[in-house]
Design a protein around this motif. Structure first.
Motif, PDB file in Angstrom:
ATOM      1  N   SER A  71       0.854  -1.190   0.000  1.00 25.88           N
ATOM      2  CA  SER A  71       0.000   0.000   0.000  1.00 25.88           C
ATOM      3  C   SER A  71       0.887   1.236   0.000  1.00 25.88           C
ATOM      4  O   SER A  71       2.102   1.140   0.207  1.00 25.88           O
ATOM      5  CB  SER A  71      -0.936  -0.001   1.214  1.00 25.88           C
ATOM      6  N   ARG A  72       0.283   2.373  -0.253  1.00 26.78           N
ATOM      7  CA  ARG A  72       1.050   3.618  -0.249  1.00 26.78           C
ATOM      8  C   ARG A  72       0.194   4.753   0.276  1.00 26.78           C
ATOM      9  O   ARG A  72      -1.041   4.739   0.149  1.00 26.78           O
ATOM     10  CB  ARG A  72       1.580   3.941  -1.638  1.00 26.78           C
ATOM     11  N   ASP A  73       0.865   5.739   0.844  1.00 33.10           N
ATOM     12  CA  ASP A  73       0.228   6.967   1.295  1.00 33.10           C
ATOM     13  C   ASP A  73       0.997   8.104   0.641  1.00 33.10           C
ATOM     14  O   ASP A  73       2.093   8.467   1.090  1.00 33.10           O
ATOM     15  CB  ASP A  73       0.291   7.058   2.823  1.00 33.10           C
ATOM     16  N   ASN A  74       0.454   8.641  -0.425  1.00 31.33           N
ATOM     17  CA  ASN A  74       1.175   9.674  -1.172  1.00 31.33           C
ATOM     18  C   ASN A  74       1.333  10.960  -0.371  1.00 31.33           C
ATOM     19  O   ASN A  74       2.287  11.707  -0.564  1.00 31.33           O
ATOM     20  CB  ASN A  74       0.474   9.950  -2.496  1.00 31.33           C
ATOM     21  N   LYS A  76       2.087  11.072   2.676  1.00 30.49           N
ATOM     22  CA  LYS A  76       3.231  10.847   3.555  1.00 30.49           C
ATOM     23  C   LYS A  76       4.468  10.382   2.790  1.00 30.49           C
ATOM     24  O   LYS A  76       5.502  10.102   3.393  1.00 30.49           O
ATOM     25  CB  LYS A  76       2.877   9.816   4.628  1.00 30.49           C
TER      26      LYS A  76
END
Length: 124
Positions: A71-74, A76
């Motif tokens: 998953s990713r949190d753009n 952050k």
């Protein structure tokens, strides 16, 4: 260019879980497809998982399907690898990497930026 720093590795018993993180800095994070790779002693570096720019598409090596989640949190500038039901054969140094290549089967050498790696050891 983007700089990548992994964290979250460690020693865990078989069946346990770990969550790896990879923090990026430099160029705009959402420009990149992000991948996780691993390398066990005496073996070649192996693709584990990849995630598209927005996170809407993911890809996994067969051995990770159903156990690992990328998953990713753009906001952050961080990509994650949640690893569940770990097995001793998952023991390796895990690397995150970034590529500006389009989504699809991306050759390893298209990943131009790499982190320093984080050790994951799964005991039996």
């Amino acid at each position: 260019q983007v700089q990548l720093v992994e964290s979250g590795g460690g020693l865990v018993q078989a069946g346990g879980s770990l969550r790896l993180s990879c923090a990026a800095s430099g160029r705009t994070f959402s420009d990149y497809v992000m991948g996780w790779f691993r390398q066990a002693p005496g073996k070649e570096r192996e693709f584990v998982a990849a995630i598209s720019w927005s996170g809407s598409r993911t890809s996994y090596v067969d051995s990770a399907k159903g156990r690992f989640t990328i998953s990713r949190d753009n906001a952050k500038s961080t990509v994650y690898l949640q690893m569940n039901s770990l097995k001793p054969e998952d023991t390796a140094v895990y690397y995150c990497a970034a590529t500006l290549a389009g989504w699809g089967t991306i050759p390893v050498d298209e990943y131009k930026d790499w982190g320093q790696g984080t050790q994951v050891t799964v005991s039996s």
